[in-house]
Structures are given as C-alpha cells and as structure tokens.
Design a protein around this motif. Structure first.
Motif, PDB file in Angstrom:
ATOM      1  N   PHE A 202      41.834 -36.715  81.838  1.00 34.47           N
ATOM      2  CA  PHE A 202      41.739 -37.370  83.142  1.00 34.47           C
ATOM      3  C   PHE A 202      40.360 -37.992  83.314  1.00 34.47           C
ATOM      4  O   PHE A 202      40.013 -38.480  84.390  1.00 34.47           O
ATOM      5  CB  PHE A 202      42.035 -36.386  84.285  1.00 34.47           C
ATOM      6  N   THR A 203      39.581 -37.994  82.237  1.00 41.29           N
ATOM      7  CA  THR A 203      38.236 -38.551  82.232  1.00 41.29           C
ATOM      8  C   THR A 203      38.084 -39.529  81.076  1.00 41.29           C
ATOM      9  O   THR A 203      38.872 -39.515  80.128  1.00 41.29           O
ATOM     10  CB  THR A 203      37.196 -37.431  82.047  1.00 41.29           C
ATOM     11  N   THR A 204      37.064 -40.363  81.166  1.00 39.81           N
ATOM     12  CA  THR A 204      36.724 -41.262  80.069  1.00 39.81           C
ATOM     13  C   THR A 204      35.256 -41.093  79.722  1.00 39.81           C
ATOM     14  O   THR A 204      34.382 -41.306  80.564  1.00 39.81           O
ATOM     15  CB  THR A 204      36.995 -42.731  80.439  1.00 39.81           C
ATOM     16  N   MET A 205      35.030 -40.675  78.488  1.00 39.17           N
ATOM     17  CA  MET A 205      33.673 -40.513  77.968  1.00 39.17           C
ATOM     18  C   MET A 205      32.800 -39.657  78.885  1.00 39.17           C
ATOM     19  O   MET A 205      31.680 -40.029  79.243  1.00 39.17           O
ATOM     20  CB  MET A 205      33.024 -41.887  77.743  1.00 39.17           C
ATOM     21  N   GLY A 206      33.377 -38.506  79.289  1.00 40.60           N
ATOM     22  CA  GLY A 206      32.611 -37.548  80.077  1.00 40.60           C
ATOM     23  C   GLY A 206      32.331 -37.970  81.495  1.00 40.60           C
ATOM     24  O   GLY A 206      31.316 -37.557  82.080  1.00 40.60           O
ATOM     25  N   SER A 207      33.232 -38.783  82.089  1.00 38.58           N
ATOM     26  CA  SER A 207      33.005 -39.262  83.456  1.00 38.58           C
ATOM     27  C   SER A 207      33.117 -38.160  84.495  1.00 38.58           C
ATOM     28  O   SER A 207      32.718 -38.347  85.643  1.00 38.58           O
ATOM     29  CB  SER A 207      33.989 -40.395  83.785  1.00 38.58           C
ATOM     30  N   ALA A 208      33.678 -37.027  84.138  1.00 35.42           N
ATOM     31  CA  ALA A 208      33.734 -35.861  85.018  1.00 35.42           C
ATOM     32  C   ALA A 208      33.711 -34.606  84.155  1.00 35.42           C
ATOM     33  O   ALA A 208      33.954 -34.666  82.950  1.00 35.42           O
ATOM     34  CB  ALA A 208      34.982 -35.896  85.898  1.00 35.42           C
ATOM     35  N   LYS A 209      33.420 -33.485  84.787  1.00 39.22           N
ATOM     36  CA  LYS A 209      33.321 -32.223  84.069  1.00 39.22           C
ATOM     37  C   LYS A 209      34.610 -31.417  84.220  1.00 39.22           C
ATOM     38  O   LYS A 209      35.370 -31.593  85.161  1.00 39.22           O
ATOM     39  CB  LYS A 209      32.133 -31.399  84.597  1.00 39.22           C
ATOM     40  N   GLY A 210      34.832 -30.526  83.276  1.00 39.55           N
ATOM     41  CA  GLY A 210      35.993 -29.663  83.368  1.00 39.55           C
ATOM     42  C   GLY A 210      36.414 -29.157  82.008  1.00 39.55           C
ATOM     43  O   GLY A 210      35.952 -29.654  80.965  1.00 39.55           O
ATOM     44  N   ALA A 211      37.320 -28.174  81.997  1.00 39.27           N
ATOM     45  CA  ALA A 211      37.755 -27.566  80.739  1.00 39.27           C
ATOM     46  C   ALA A 211      38.504 -28.562  79.865  1.00 39.27           C
ATOM     47  O   ALA A 211      38.338 -28.565  78.639  1.00 39.27           O
ATOM     48  CB  ALA A 211      38.641 -26.356  81.042  1.00 39.27           C
ATOM     49  N   VAL A 212      39.324 -29.419  80.467  1.00 42.91           N
ATOM     50  CA  VAL A 212      40.099 -30.380  79.680  1.00 42.91           C
ATOM     51  C   VAL A 212      39.203 -31.413  79.006  1.00 42.91           C
ATOM     52  O   VAL A 212      39.279 -31.601  77.782  1.00 42.91           O
ATOM     53  CB  VAL A 212      41.192 -31.047  80.532  1.00 42.91           C
TER      54      VAL A 212
END
Length: 335
Positions: A202-212
């Motif tokens: 649900f992110t692109t190139m680390g645009s948000a943090k999280g386990a996925v």
C-alpha cells in the motif's frame, strides 16, 4: 477469449498431452472435457463411473475397478511407508479419484492433473505433495493466477501474473523471494516478454511505515542480492506498478515501475482479493490457482470457475508438461 490463452491452446495442440480430471461429478468439468476434446487440446482421462459419464473420445476409469488399482496401492504404500501408511490404507486411498489420478501422473500413465472445481485447494495439494513431491529445484510450492485484462496497456498486452494468490497465507520476506523467482521462471516459459516484477504494497518506495512495506522492502533487497538478473523492484502501489505516468511521479528512479507484468503480493488475502476484483469488475479472464514447484504438472481450479476456465487450465497444464519434457531433455543432453 484473450490472445494469450488462444496461444496456449495452440501450443497444447502441437504436442498433445494426457490430462486427468478426477471430478466427474461436476457438470462444468464434463462440459470442459467435451470442449477440450473437440478442440484437440488434450487427451482426456475422466475418473468416475463409466455408466454415468458420457464424454465421447475421453477415457473413463473407475478407480475402484481399475486393473491398475493394486499396483498403484503398492507403490503408494512404499512412498508413504515412513509415515506409517499400510497397504490396507493405501488401497483405500486409491479409491479416491484425486489420489488415483496423482498416481497416474506419478507412474507416467498421464502427464498432468486438473482438479478443484468442487474440492478445496488442500484436496488437490495434499496428494500432489505426498505422491509427486516438490520439483528438485523448488524451495517452495506456490500458486499464481494468470489474469488477462481487456486493458492491453497493462502488463504484456493485458496479461499479468498475480502471486501468491492461492496458497501461502502469510509468506515471509524469504519466501516472497522464492515466489518471485519461481514466478519469473513460469513467466519465461509462457510469455514472449521478459518478467518485470513488482513487490506490491500500500506504499511506494517507503512512502509510509508499517509491517507490510517493511516486509516487501526486505524481500526486494534479498531478491536483488540473490537474483540480480531479475527486473524486480518494490515496494510499489498498484498505480505506480502499472501506470507509467504515475510511476514517474512516485518512483522516478525505478527501472520496473510503470511496466510491471508480475505482481508479488504481501499475503494471500491481498493476492486473492485482488485477482477476484480484477476478474469481476475489470471483465478479465483469470486462470488458476496454478501451482508451481511440484515435480509434475498439477493445477487447481477456483470453485467459481466456468467450463471455459477449466478448458484454459487444461491447456495450461499441457504446456507445463511440454516445458517439463523439454527441460528434462536438455538436462539429459548436457549430462
């Protein structure tokens, strides 16, 4: 029908294989068998009662009354002796159409098996792993769908592979690497284009943090180190993976973004939900779940499949058998 599946059917016809269908009780399977035979795609073996199965041109075998029943039971008992399987238990197993069909493939009496129209994936996978086992070069068995969209601007003229969309519930980063490598090999066998793999999130190139995103970034790092020849990048959102204009904004330095043809999903929920949404809302064809990593061609079906879906999977299974034959011939010539 998509251009891709028509090409697969044409390949199947050039070197016909024998495919076992153990679900004679399902009318969709019977209709698919008739269509596959009429099109000259495969030789068909249907496991069931010959008095109840009317498919001209097919070989109908009742496992309970087959002259191979005892030989298969003896072989199965040997295969499973370390697990405590007795000959009495083995004979009972051979009364089951799926187990009997797997033994046909194991003993060379058939080239592949297609099941799952009215049984769970576990009902297909369990006997496949017990009898056929994993391929020598496989570290993990996984499942994928070939999705053929009418939107030809995506993937390879609308054709993409979604993995793992049918088997591994929550693969680790290490397992995702092996799923990606296996799927790239599968792609090369079926497609005319090179694999371009997106590790989806649900992110692109680390645009948000999280386990996925953390898992997909770690899988990308490991894959690029272990398989540097692969065109693979992540983490990527779907729009960044497929749409060049979005890719230039979200992932301008990626050599894969905007032209992905293989999507590796972080877990089974994402992969399975995604393919079904694309199939139903996007008017796409979806073939699978197709299995990779088993020693012989065995493929599962979605229980929501149509007869045409089954015909497509029969053709795919034939081509997989052709590819395995070719790989074996190459290995023998190089030995």
């Amino acid at each position: 029908m998509s251009e891709w599946i028509e090409k697969v059917k044409d390949r199947a016809k050039k070197q016909k294989k024998t495919i076992v269908l153990p679900e004679s009780e399902d009318p969709r399977v019977i209709e698919a068998a008739k269509k596959a035979l009429a099109a000259g795609i495969a030789n068909i073996v249907i496991l069931g009662d010959s008095d109840k199965v009317d498919v001209p041109g097919a070989t109908v075998i009742n496992p309970r009354h087959s002259d191979k029943h005892e030989a298969y039971a003896q072989k199965f008992a040997k295969l499973r002796a370390r697990k405590g399987v007795t000959i009495v238990q083995a004979r009972e197993n051979m009364n089951d159409a799926t187990y009997f069909g797997m033994m046909m493939v194991k003993m060379g009496d058939a080239d592949g098996l297609v099941s799952g129209a009215c049984h769970s994936t576990a009902n297909t996978l369990r006997p496949a792993l017990q009898i056929l086992k994993t391929a020598p070069d496989a570290k993990l068995v996984s499942a994928f769908f070939v999705v053929c969209s009418p939107k030809h601007e995506y993937g390879d003229k609308g054709t993409l592979i979604f993995a793992d969309s049918g088997l591994n519930i929550d693969p680790t980063a290490e397992e995702l690497v092996e799923i990606a490598a296996s799927t790239a090999k599968t792609w090369r066998g079926f497609m005319e284009d090179e694999p371009r793999i997106g590790m989806m999130s649900f992110t692109t190139m680390g645009s948000a943090k999280g386990a996925v995103p953390d898992k997909m970034q770690e899988a990308t790092r490991l894959a690029n180190k272990r398989y540097p020849e692969l065109e693979l990048d992540g983490d990527l959102q779907v729009d960044a993976a497929l749409v060049p204009e979005v890719a230039t904004i979200k992932a301008p330095h990626s050599h894969v973004a905007g032209k992905v043809n293989i999507m590796i999903f972080p877990d089974l929920a994402c992969g399975n939900i995604s393919y079904k949404l694309v199939q139903r809302f996007g008017d796409a064809e979806a073939y699978g779940p197709l299995l990779q990593g088993i020693a012989k061609p065995v493929n599962d079906l979605s229980r929501g499949c149509s007869p045409d879906d089954v015909v497509g999977v029969i053709a795919i299974t034939c081509v997989q058998a052709q590819m395995m034959d070719a790989a074996m011939a190459r290995a023998e010539s190089e030995a």
